[in-house]
Design a protein around this motif. Sequence first.
Motif, PDB file in Angstrom:
ATOM      1  N   GLN A 141      30.709  47.220  38.442  1.00 44.39           N
ATOM      2  CA  GLN A 141      32.098  47.928  38.690  1.00 44.39           C
ATOM      3  C   GLN A 141      33.211  47.092  38.486  1.00 44.39           C
ATOM      4  O   GLN A 141      34.174  47.307  37.731  1.00 44.39           O
TER       5      GLN A 141
ATOM      6  N   TYR B  23      39.253  45.967  30.978  1.00 45.74           N
ATOM      7  CA  TYR B  23      40.510  46.367  30.611  1.00 45.74           C
ATOM      8  C   TYR B  23      41.556  45.378  30.135  1.00 45.74           C
ATOM      9  O   TYR B  23      42.562  46.021  29.322  1.00 45.74           O
TER      10      TYR B  23
ATOM     11  N   GLN C   8      33.296  46.193  34.665  1.00 53.61           N
ATOM     12  CA  GLN C   8      34.011  47.374  33.960  1.00 53.61           C
ATOM     13  C   GLN C   8      35.366  47.211  33.985  1.00 53.61           C
ATOM     14  O   GLN C   8      36.145  47.480  33.109  1.00 53.61           O
ATOM     15  N   SER C   9      36.175  47.155  35.217  1.00 50.00           N
ATOM     16  CA  SER C   9      37.532  47.354  35.399  1.00 50.00           C
ATOM     17  C   SER C   9      38.170  45.951  34.908  1.00 50.00           C
ATOM     18  O   SER C   9      39.214  46.133  34.199  1.00 50.00           O
TER      19      SER C   9
ATOM     20  N   THR D  38      41.509  55.847  34.836  1.00 52.54           N
ATOM     21  CA  THR D  38      40.784  55.712  36.197  1.00 52.54           C
ATOM     22  C   THR D  38      39.244  55.947  36.289  1.00 52.54           C
ATOM     23  O   THR D  38      38.394  55.320  35.944  1.00 52.54           O
TER      24      THR D  38
ATOM     25  N   SER E 188      36.802  51.418  27.429  1.00 43.88           N
ATOM     26  CA  SER E 188      36.880  52.822  27.861  1.00 43.88           C
ATOM     27  C   SER E 188      37.038  53.833  26.856  1.00 43.88           C
ATOM     28  O   SER E 188      35.984  54.729  26.828  1.00 43.88           O
TER      29      SER E 188
END
Length: 491
Positions: A312, A319, A315-316, A3, A432
Amino acid sequence: MTTYAGIAGAAALTLTLGLATPATSSGPSPLAWSACGPAGLGQECATLRVPLDYADPRGPQVDLAVSRIRASGSATWPGARRGTLLVVAGGPGSSGVQRLSAKGAALKEQLGGAYDLVSFDPRGVGGSVKARCGLDAADRHLVTLRGWPAADGSIDENVARSRRVAEACARNGGAVLRSLTTPNQVRDMDRLRQALGERRISAWANSYGTYVTAQYAQEFPRRTDRIVLDSSADPNPATVAQGWLRDMARGADDRFPDFAAWAAHPDRAASRLADRPEDVRPLVLDLAARLDRAPKPSTTPGVPLTGNLLRQALQSALYSDAAFADFARLVKQAADPAAVPVLPPVLAGPMPDEDATVTVGVVCNDVRWRGTLPTFRRGVAADRAAHPLTAGMPVNITPCSFWKDTPAEPPTRLTSDGPSDVLMIQGLRDPSTPHSSALEMRAALGARARLVSVDRGGHGMYLSNGNPCGDRTVTRFLLTGERPASDVTCR
């Protein structure tokens, strides 16, 4: 990590920390189980009582939410139950109970019902005891909790917000907030082991959970059976979470070519962004720069799509390949003058106060923050130039710089001491926890571990973004104890 990747550093020399739970007059009470979770999964839930402060084991107690799926046996595993597999979620701030609900069916099928599958919500998360900083809603958006600099690279707003968050947490968090630490999660894990009546436990840990579980394996080596660390970060005690966040810049660069190839593929039709993969990166960066200058109204009133919101969202999305289509759709909506962007739900509103509190609380409680305002400004400027996809966020200031409480315990230095019962699995292109950082965890564990590197992108490999080779290797280890004789790569 999973997170909010925490950010903190330690200026002093750190030593191995003994985490043995102080002796009490009695162990934890037996767990009282009742049905819960998705229908048909056979999931049960219970409550585990643990000391708020292990230095005062007879003092105030707090509750942790626990869940399990009992071993059942099948053609895959016709023998007797072989033990308990603890599913350790990432974060800090992710729910183990929810992860077991999401992964329980796949785990049960892979492992043939050989294990009792057990997980828990750490302090501050889900159904467990909560802490609340009382943060303003504007300070609880993911894009503001993370230190995205202003469009011009200024960090003045980040500094003011970080100070404001730290002051609110000092004013309102209390003893529960102070108890949100990695050492306490390690102790809570052993308390759970005792309540389950197990002499030893196995574990499958993901992201930040790998750091927790590696500490558990070091502090309680005779209480571990088979340990799987999935998507590990650098455990260097001199940087800890500050290094984890910093790694996101390199991770995004490693992973973005996967998205670029996907978004330029001729079969994508409605999701295709460019004719060639090499054209996707400049397209996204140019769009983010235009949104920096002129944010675009979205379908969420009062929350326009800014350059940082787009970054953002990217970036998410990195995953998992499964998120690529949604991000490509957002890019198309942002670029189309006639379209109104639909923000991902995680970016459309503030996080609950309890969730925002735990995401900053653990990393700020664990270790002192390293850096001065001039060094943060210089670092952000350099990082924006070197890694424009993340635009300085990974090296920016956070509330840990202004945290009022000093860490109660120094970070643990992981070593190679202990049984050789660890299998690491890691993607080569993790946004990450980059593969290069996992190599630092591998080096710290030495002969205790073997590393399976998977030629895939995304965060989380086993039963997720990986490949059949990686999945088979982990499953075989959990069922038979067999590991590769040396580190291997699954192509």
